[in-house]
Scaffold this active site. Structure first.
Site, PDB file in Angstrom:
ATOM      1  N   GLY A   1       0.925  -1.209  -0.102  1.00 11.97           N
ATOM      2  CA  GLY A   1      -0.051   0.127   0.168  1.00 11.97           C
ATOM      3  C   GLY A   1       0.932   1.108   0.101  1.00 11.97           C
ATOM      4  O   GLY A   1       2.110   1.337  -0.533  1.00 11.97           O
ATOM      5  N   SER A   2       0.285   2.141   0.505  1.00 13.31           N
ATOM      6  CA  SER A   2       1.037   3.559   0.464  1.00 13.31           C
ATOM      7  C   SER A   2       2.125   3.300   1.466  1.00 13.31           C
ATOM      8  O   SER A   2       2.089   2.885   2.413  1.00 13.31           O
ATOM      9  CB  SER A   2       0.071   4.679   0.759  1.00 13.31           C
ATOM     10  OG  SER A   2      -0.367   4.528   1.851  1.00 13.31           O
TER      11      SER A   2
ATOM     12  N   CYS B   1       2.094   1.028  -8.707  1.00 14.19           N
ATOM     13  CA  CYS B   1       3.189   1.458  -7.966  1.00 14.19           C
ATOM     14  C   CYS B   1       4.178   1.564  -9.001  1.00 14.19           C
ATOM     15  O   CYS B   1       5.444   2.299  -8.733  1.00 14.19           O
ATOM     16  CB  CYS B   1       3.471   0.570  -6.863  1.00 14.19           C
ATOM     17  SG  CYS B   1       3.720  -1.110  -7.381  1.00 14.19           S
TER      18      CYS B   1
ATOM     19  N   GLU C   1       3.328  10.636  -6.289  1.00 13.34           N
ATOM     20  CA  GLU C   1       2.845   9.479  -7.269  1.00 13.34           C
ATOM     21  C   GLU C   1       1.257   9.956  -7.778  1.00 13.34           C
ATOM     22  O   GLU C   1       0.405  10.497  -7.119  1.00 13.34           O
ATOM     23  CB  GLU C   1       2.173   8.157  -6.181  1.00 13.34           C
ATOM     24  CG  GLU C   1       3.130   7.226  -6.105  1.00 13.34           C
ATOM     25  CD  GLU C   1       2.383   6.090  -5.484  1.00 13.34           C
ATOM     26  OE1 GLU C   1       1.969   5.974  -4.323  1.00 13.34           O
ATOM     27  OE2 GLU C   1       2.651   4.749  -6.070  1.00 13.34           O
TER      28      GLU C   1
HETATM   29  P1  NAP Z   1      -3.287   2.279   1.155  1.00  8.61           P
HETATM   30  O1  NAP Z   1      -4.396   3.640   1.488  1.00  8.61           O
HETATM   31  O2  NAP Z   1      -1.972   2.590   1.934  1.00  8.61           O
HETATM   32  O3  NAP Z   1      -4.068   1.279   1.763  1.00  8.61           O
HETATM   33  C1  NAP Z   1      -3.502  -0.115   1.517  1.00  8.61           C
HETATM   34  C2  NAP Z   1      -4.138  -1.230   2.685  1.00  8.61           C
HETATM   35  O4  NAP Z   1      -3.988  -0.672   3.924  1.00  8.61           O
HETATM   36  C3  NAP Z   1      -5.835  -1.005   2.420  1.00  8.61           C
HETATM   37  O5  NAP Z   1      -6.126  -2.558   2.623  1.00  8.61           O
HETATM   38  C4  NAP Z   1      -6.145  -0.269   3.609  1.00  8.61           C
HETATM   39  O6  NAP Z   1      -7.499  -0.444   4.090  1.00  8.61           O
HETATM   40  C5  NAP Z   1      -5.333  -0.422   4.473  1.00  8.61           C
HETATM   41  N1  NAP Z   1      -5.031   0.723   5.596  1.00  8.61           N
HETATM   42  C6  NAP Z   1      -5.175   1.976   5.413  1.00  8.61           C
HETATM   43  N2  NAP Z   1      -5.161   2.721   6.401  1.00  8.61           N
HETATM   44  C7  NAP Z   1      -4.786   1.967   7.373  1.00  8.61           C
HETATM   45  C8  NAP Z   1      -4.359   1.848   8.746  1.00  8.61           C
HETATM   46  N3  NAP Z   1      -4.269   3.058   9.376  1.00  8.61           N
HETATM   47  N4  NAP Z   1      -4.136   1.113   9.525  1.00  8.61           N
HETATM   48  C9  NAP Z   1      -4.160  -0.274   8.709  1.00  8.61           C
HETATM   49  N5  NAP Z   1      -4.360  -0.472   7.467  1.00  8.61           N
HETATM   50  C10 NAP Z   1      -4.733   0.489   6.863  1.00  8.61           C
HETATM   51  O7  NAP Z   1      -3.052   2.172  -0.322  1.00  8.61           O
HETATM   52  P2  NAP Z   1      -3.829   2.072  -1.546  1.00  8.61           P
HETATM   53  O8  NAP Z   1      -4.621   3.588  -1.951  1.00  8.61           O
HETATM   54  O9  NAP Z   1      -5.046   0.979  -1.292  1.00  8.61           O
HETATM   55  O10 NAP Z   1      -3.042   1.576  -2.612  1.00  8.61           O
HETATM   56  C11 NAP Z   1      -2.329   2.455  -3.420  1.00  8.61           C
HETATM   57  C12 NAP Z   1      -0.794   2.567  -2.895  1.00  8.61           C
HETATM   58  O11 NAP Z   1      -0.465   1.348  -3.014  1.00  8.61           O
HETATM   59  C13 NAP Z   1       0.078   3.361  -3.863  1.00  8.61           C
HETATM   60  O12 NAP Z   1       0.802   4.199  -3.067  1.00  8.61           O
HETATM   61  C14 NAP Z   1       0.815   2.264  -4.558  1.00  8.61           C
HETATM   62  O13 NAP Z   1       2.167   2.849  -5.042  1.00  8.61           O
HETATM   63  C15 NAP Z   1       0.897   1.307  -3.466  1.00  8.61           C
HETATM   64  N6  NAP Z   1       1.241  -0.246  -4.134  1.00  8.61           N
HETATM   65  C16 NAP Z   1       2.594  -0.555  -3.923  1.00  8.61           C
HETATM   66  C17 NAP Z   1       2.712  -1.813  -4.507  1.00  8.61           C
HETATM   67  C18 NAP Z   1       4.255  -2.547  -4.357  1.00  8.61           C
HETATM   68  O14 NAP Z   1       4.492  -3.679  -4.694  1.00  8.61           O
HETATM   69  N7  NAP Z   1       5.354  -1.704  -3.821  1.00  8.61           N
HETATM   70  C19 NAP Z   1       2.059  -2.536  -5.162  1.00  8.61           C
HETATM   71  C20 NAP Z   1       0.603  -1.830  -5.309  1.00  8.61           C
HETATM   72  C21 NAP Z   1       0.360  -0.720  -4.710  1.00  8.61           C
HETATM   73  P3  NAP Z   1      -8.740   0.316   3.481  1.00  8.61           P
HETATM   74  O15 NAP Z   1      -9.065   0.130   2.196  1.00  8.61           O
HETATM   75  O16 NAP Z   1      -9.831  -0.323   4.470  1.00  8.61           O
HETATM   76  O17 NAP Z   1      -8.539   1.633   3.807  1.00  8.61           O
END
Ligand code: NAP
Length: 481
Positions: A232-233, A288, A385
């Site tokens: 995730g982020s 990502c 991003e």
């Molecule tokens: P995100 O907002 O960080 O959410 C990712 C996961 O974390 C979701 O399941 C989310 O649940 C959970 N989450 C959010 N806030 C949390 C908290 N305070 N405590 C615990 N869990 C929490 O990311 P996203 O918007 O879904 O995805 C996009 C990001 O992922 C981008 O930055 C991208 O670059 C990154 N990404 C990285 C890769 C890699 O392999 N490096 C691959 C794909 C994506 P909820 O949905 O319930 O909020």
């Protein structure tokens, strides 16, 4: 259309489908038109503890299951995912919005993690060495790390789940998956496949929740949870790293990126434009690994921009599930707002829009494929991003200059380089600060390769044999005979 009669939508705990203890359900939205697709169960922290109970109860039996048997179950998961590929791809396009061709690619990629780790399951080899003193032997055995918490994002709802579940199971770990709330249906569809493939009850548990923080914290506070694998982020990754410190939980982190895509004057221009389209537009830019900053050497910048503009303007924008769509909607309204603000900021600072640059006037969360020319390094999208179909082109003069500018970011996931000079390609590859580098290619992802970043793009690797080691711990036995 509703998906509720097609795929399960309740929590999957201990091999049973059940409602959450919260009476409410979570609505799932189709980003192609903003309509409601269906709803999923809403887990409470108590449900999260039940999921950890189930994973802990199944842990010993699964770790003791012969590796060959674990591998055969994983191989069955691959077969069933391939069998259901069409329906799964459609489901991903419905809840995520990505074009069906991208969803098909994702399902094939996601399924491949099961096949790859089916083969790796039997290769959890240890080491044997003679101590330098000659007095004893150093025996190292790799053991499953234990109950693992897997947290995934919405942009690859199938592949980010299987990239964690498959190595965890191959290593002998049981797990709880918490998928992103935007795209929960695919995670439950994957859980149904695992159950049909013969994954024993409790080995994989899946829960969705509207109380993300408290539910995840309940699991990270539980001493039975020994591993956190998060994608995730970077922002949320840092919160989770701090939280995981309380129980000293082992963490793998796949975080954000800000990939440079560098094109030298001596590059094959057709190949570079094709590579830029793949690196930028896979998943409509919501990846990502997306090319976030396209650096083109001054001698070919005008022609490269012209050709890229032609390709981007020629893409068909439309609903994700339509066969003819090249670029679907973004995941939600907030994503459109963010992309639009980044483009407006770049234009205010001197960038020129050569195509797109706005949302079309239709229902759903669309933004047109956009190319920005002459983007200054001061634009916000040089640091953040973009996560959308926007290709900013920056001009550079020398190799040293582009290396410095490309590395000027806290991220370090992937970088792309196009040149026909192999020496230059390898020299620049070595100097760019990234966990992965694509040389004359627009795609790096491969289940057989170690995927991951340096700097604030993450910790650890997924895929390859490295992916399974993330779920194992070395046990050193000192002995002599
Ligand atoms: P995100 O907002 O960080 O959410 C990712 C996961 O974390 C979701 O399941 C989310 O649940 C959970 N989450 C959010 N806030 C949390 C908290 N305070 N405590 C615990 N869990 C929490 O990311 P996203 O918007 O879904 O995805 C996009 C990001 O992922 C981008 O930055 C991208 O670059 C990154 N990404 C990285 C890769 C890699 O392999 N490096 C691959 C794909 C994506 P909820 O949905 O319930 O909020």
């Amino acid at each position: 259309m509703t998906t509720e009669n097609l795929w399960p939508t309740d929590l999957f705990i201990g091999g049973k489908w059940r409602e959450g203890t919260n009476a409410e359900r979570i609505e799932v939205i189709n980003p192609s038109d903003g309509a409601t697709l269906g709803s999923v169960a809403d887990a409470s922290p108590e449900d999260a503890t039940s999921a950890v109970d189930a994973a802990a109860a199944a842990a010993h039996g699964w770790a003791a299951t012969p590796a060959r048997q674990r591998g055969e179950i994983l191989r069955r998961c691959w077969e069933l995912m391939v069998r259901d590929a069409h329906a799964l791809a459609r489901l991903i396009s419905l809840e995520n919005g990505k074009a069906l061709k991208d969803s098909r690619g994702e399902v094939a990629y996601a399924a491949e993690f099961f096949r790859w780790f089916a083969e790796e399951a039997v290769r959890g080899h240890g080491d044997l060495a003679v101590a330098p003193s000659g007095a004893n032997k150093i025996l190292v055995q790799y053991q499953p790390i234990g109950v693992s918490l897997l947290i995934t994002p919405w942009n690859f709802p199938a592949a980010m789940a299987t990239r964690k579940i498959a190595p965890a199971l191959a290593a002998g770990c049981t797990c709880v998956l918490k998928p992103a709330t935007e795209t929960p249906l695919t995670a439950y569809a994957v859980a149904a496949i695992l159950a049909e493939a013969g994954v024993p009850d409790g080995v994989v548990n899946v829960l969705t929740t509207s109380s993300t923080g408290p539910v995840v914290n309940a699991m990270l506070d539980d001493p039975r949870v020994r591993k956190l694998s998060f994608t995730g982020s970077t922002e949320v990754g840092k919160i989770l790293l701090r939280k995981a410190a309380d129980q000293v939980i082992h963490c793998s982190m796949e975080l954000g990126g800000n990939a440079p895509f560098v094109v030298f004057d001596d590059a094959d221009l057709d190949g570079a434009v094709e590579g830029a389209m793949i690196a930028k537009m896979r998943n409509g830019g919501e990846a990502c690994t997306a090319a976030n900053r396209i650096y083109v050497q001054c001698g070919i910048a005008a022609e490269f921009t012209r050709r890229l503009t032609e390709r981007m303007a020629g893409l068909t924008v439309g609903p994700g599930p339509d066969e003819t769509t090249d670029c679907g909607p973004l995941v939600n309204a907030a994503a459109v707002k963010k992309v639009s603000e980044l483009v407006d900021d770049a234009v205010a600072k001197g960038a020129r829009v050569t195509c797109g640059g706005k949302s079309p006037a239709v229902a759903g969360y669309y933004y047109l494929p956009t190319v920005l020319a002459n983007v200054p390094d001061t634009a916000d999208l040089a640091r953040e991003e973009i996560f959308g179909p926007v290709a900013p082109v920056y001009i550079f003069e020398t190799e040293e200059e582009v290396i410095r500018r490309a590395n000027n970011t806290e991220y370090g996931l992937v970088a792309y380089v196009y040149t026909q000079n192999l020496g230059r390609g390898l020299r620049v590859a070595e100097k760019l600060e990234s966990g992965m580098l694509a040389l004359n290619r627009g795609l790096v992802s491969d289940p057989a390769a170690p995927f991951g970043g340096v700097k604030q793009s993450g910790l650890g690797r997924e895929g390859a044999r490295h992916g399974m080691l993330e779920f194992m711990e070395a046990k050193y036995i000192a002995t002599s005979w």
